[in-house]
Design an enzyme around this catalytic site. Structure first.
Site, PDB file in Angstrom:
ATOM      1  CE  LYS A 138      -3.706   2.298   2.595  1.00  0.00           C
ATOM      2  NZ  LYS A 138      -4.796   2.150   3.567  1.00  0.00           N
ATOM      3  CG  ASP A 243     -13.214   5.474   6.159  1.00  0.00           C
ATOM      4  OD1 ASP A 243     -14.427   5.649   5.931  1.00  0.00           O
ATOM      5  OD2 ASP A 243     -12.321   5.673   5.317  1.00  0.00           O
TER       6      ASP A 243
HETATM    7  P1  ADP Z   1      -7.545   3.696   1.141  1.00  0.00           P
HETATM    8  O1  ADP Z   1      -7.016   4.258   2.403  1.00  0.00           O
HETATM    9  O2  ADP Z   1      -6.993   4.394  -0.031  1.00  0.00           O
HETATM   10  O3  ADP Z   1      -9.040   3.564   1.146  1.00  0.00           O
HETATM   11  P2  ADP Z   1      -7.439   0.816   1.595  1.00  0.00           P
HETATM   12  O4  ADP Z   1      -6.490   0.310   2.615  1.00  0.00           O
HETATM   13  O5  ADP Z   1      -8.865   0.892   1.993  1.00  0.00           O
HETATM   14  O6  ADP Z   1      -6.925   2.216   1.048  1.00  0.00           O
HETATM   15  O7  ADP Z   1      -7.300  -0.107   0.305  1.00  0.00           O
HETATM   16  C1  ADP Z   1      -7.988   0.170  -0.902  1.00  0.00           C
HETATM   17  C2  ADP Z   1      -8.491  -1.135  -1.539  1.00  0.00           C
HETATM   18  O8  ADP Z   1      -7.389  -2.007  -1.812  1.00  0.00           O
HETATM   19  C3  ADP Z   1      -9.401  -1.929  -0.628  1.00  0.00           C
HETATM   20  O9  ADP Z   1     -10.740  -1.540  -0.766  1.00  0.00           O
HETATM   21  C4  ADP Z   1      -9.165  -3.354  -1.059  1.00  0.00           C
HETATM   22  O10 ADP Z   1      -9.969  -3.666  -2.175  1.00  0.00           O
HETATM   23  C5  ADP Z   1      -7.718  -3.352  -1.491  1.00  0.00           C
HETATM   24  N1  ADP Z   1      -6.846  -3.835  -0.393  1.00  0.00           N
HETATM   25  C6  ADP Z   1      -6.294  -3.099   0.587  1.00  0.00           C
HETATM   26  N2  ADP Z   1      -5.568  -3.844   1.438  1.00  0.00           N
HETATM   27  C7  ADP Z   1      -5.648  -5.107   0.992  1.00  0.00           C
HETATM   28  C8  ADP Z   1      -5.107  -6.360   1.440  1.00  0.00           C
HETATM   29  N3  ADP Z   1      -4.319  -6.456   2.523  1.00  0.00           N
HETATM   30  N4  ADP Z   1      -5.408  -7.465   0.723  1.00  0.00           N
HETATM   31  C9  ADP Z   1      -6.196  -7.384  -0.367  1.00  0.00           C
HETATM   32  N5  ADP Z   1      -6.725  -6.247  -0.840  1.00  0.00           N
HETATM   33  C10 ADP Z   1      -6.478  -5.103  -0.183  1.00  0.00           C
HETATM   34 MG    MG Z   2     -10.222   2.403   2.254  1.00  0.00          MG
END
Ligand code: ADP
Ligand code: MG
Length: 393
Positions: A138, A243
């Site tokens: 991320k 959130d």
């Molecule tokens: P943001 O802060 O930009 O909303 P998120 O952490 O919610 O970021 O991640 C965005 C998207 O990426 C999530 O909705 C999910 O679909 C995917 N995602 C995030 N973390 C994971 C993970 N550990 N494994 C699989 N998919 C993930």
């Molecule tokens: Mg998110």
């Protein structure tokens, strides 16, 4: 940023990284880092550095900008009636490469796959370690917002991000990593945090999909109860997700929920804790009504909490390094940031411009902006893994 061109990592030499790091360091107190300053920080020959800087501009890891002569008051810039030197600044890609270089060097990441998500404040990629285990990377991208300043608008537009996004993104990633670790230790269903550097977090890849993509579940009531229980358990440990919605809840292939996305977590001691708590609860109630036609009389209230411990306090006390605290203090002071004052400015934002123009390229959501500011102001909540300083460069 589009596709991550990771091939470039292989071609960049140690000198390239030294120069890139020099720009990063220079940006702690310069909007634009002049070549000469970069040379001094990198401790290399001027001629050599100049060439490398140019080369990295070509690869869009840096950008060269003309300093503007302007007079503004903006919390994210250092410029109050200042002349800015011409110079270089890191691009998103440049910052990505610094972090990715460290993470590959440590062996956390061995290969890169596809982008799987674009969040509100992040880009998500699949990566793999040496054992070819797929992992989730991320990249935090905060600070893409700005303050509108009517008088200085045209002029500062170009520069408004430069310093802030480095800090905001790094703080965001650091907090996320620390909270995930604390939550996992307490048995919460969260992805296992594996490593982080700068604005990048590497974590376990959740096999499944976000709740927002799910149209049918085996037992709606069970899932609803599980999610409400998670909200209460979090609060019993002193935190509110902040959130807790269908985009930040993943449903694994076995139907079990996994919570993600933690940088905005707040303490149950926060003055608006009850409102945040209720908002999380209502997100779930609304979603279940909308998606599954499910309504329940039963839902938790803030009064249902019985505090067991405080993740928030522990997280703050544990990983803190004086270094980043001092660094951010200095940043706030140098930039004349006063959260209270800026908050009032936002609240009283006058409306000469059309709505569109007002937020043009600017703030998606005023709440986000306040949140980001608070993130800076509430520096005490910034959490850092031990050894963070040594590992950042
Ligand atoms: P943001 O802060 O930009 O909303 P998120 O952490 O919610 O970021 O991640 C965005 C998207 O990426 C999530 O909705 C999910 O679909 C995917 N995602 C995030 N973390 C994971 C993970 N550990 N494994 C699989 N998919 C993930
Ligand atoms: Mg998110």
């Amino acid at each position: 940023m589009g596709k991550l061109d990771v091939k470039i990592l292989r071609y960049l030499t140690p000198e390239d990284f030294r120069v890139l790091t020099a720009i990063e360091m220079g940006m702690k107190n310069h909007e634009l880092v002049p070549a000469l300053l970069a040379t001094q920080i990198a401790n290399l020959r001027y001629g050599g550095v100049h060439k490398l800087l140019k080369e990295m501009c070509k690869h869009k890891l840096l950008s060269y900008e003309r300093g503007k002569r302007y007079s503004i008051k903006n919390i994210f810039t250092t410029c109050y009636n200042k002349f800015l030197d011409d110079g270089y600044r890191l691009t998103n890609a440049g910052y990505d490469y610094l972090a990715l270089k460290v993470l590959t060097h440590r062996g956390t990441i061995h290969s890169f796959g596809n982008q799987i998500g674009v969040g509100k404040e992040s880009n998500i990629y699949i990566v793999a370690n040496e054992e070819e285990t797929p992992l989730c990377l991320k990249l935090h991208r905060l600070g893409r917002t700005c303050f509108r300043n009517i008088k200085g608008k045209r002029d500062y537009h170009q520069h408004r991000h430069s310093v802030s996004w480095l800090y905001l993104s790094r703080i965001s990633a650091t907090r996320e990593f620390a909270y995930m670790k604390a939550l996992l230790d307490r048995g919460f269903p969260v992805p296992k945090p594996i490593d982080f550097n700068r604005h990048c977090v590497v974590m376990e890849l959740v096999e499944g999909g976000p709740l927002c993509n799910i149209n049918e579940v085996d037992n709606v009531e069970t899932l609803y109860d599980e999610l409400m229980d998670l909200i209460v358990r979090l609060a019993n440990h002193g935190v509110i997700h902040g959130d807790f919605n269908e985009f930040n809840i993943m449903i694994k292939d076995d139907g079990k929920p996994v919570i993600i996305d933690f940088p905005q977590m707040v303490s149950t001691e926060h003055e608006n804790a009850e409102a945040y708590f209720e908002r999380d609860v209502n997100c779930i109630r609304d979603f279940f009504k909308r998606r599954f036609g499910y309504e329940s009389e039963l839902y938790p209230t803030f009064q249902d909490i019985s505090r067991e411990d405080s993740i928030d306090t522990e997280v703050k006390a544990s990983g803190f390094t004086r270094q980043i605290e001092k660094e951010i203090d200095a940043f706030l002071t140098e930039n004349g940031i006063d959260y209270k004052e800026e908050k009032d400015n936002i609240d009283n934002e006058d409306s000469e411009d059309s709505e569109e123009e007002k937020y043009e390229n600017c703030v998606d959501n005023i709440e986000d902006l306040k949140y980001q500011l608070k993130g800076l102001q509430l520096q005490n909540e910034i959490v850092v893994k031990e050894g963070f300083d040594a590992s950042t460069r």
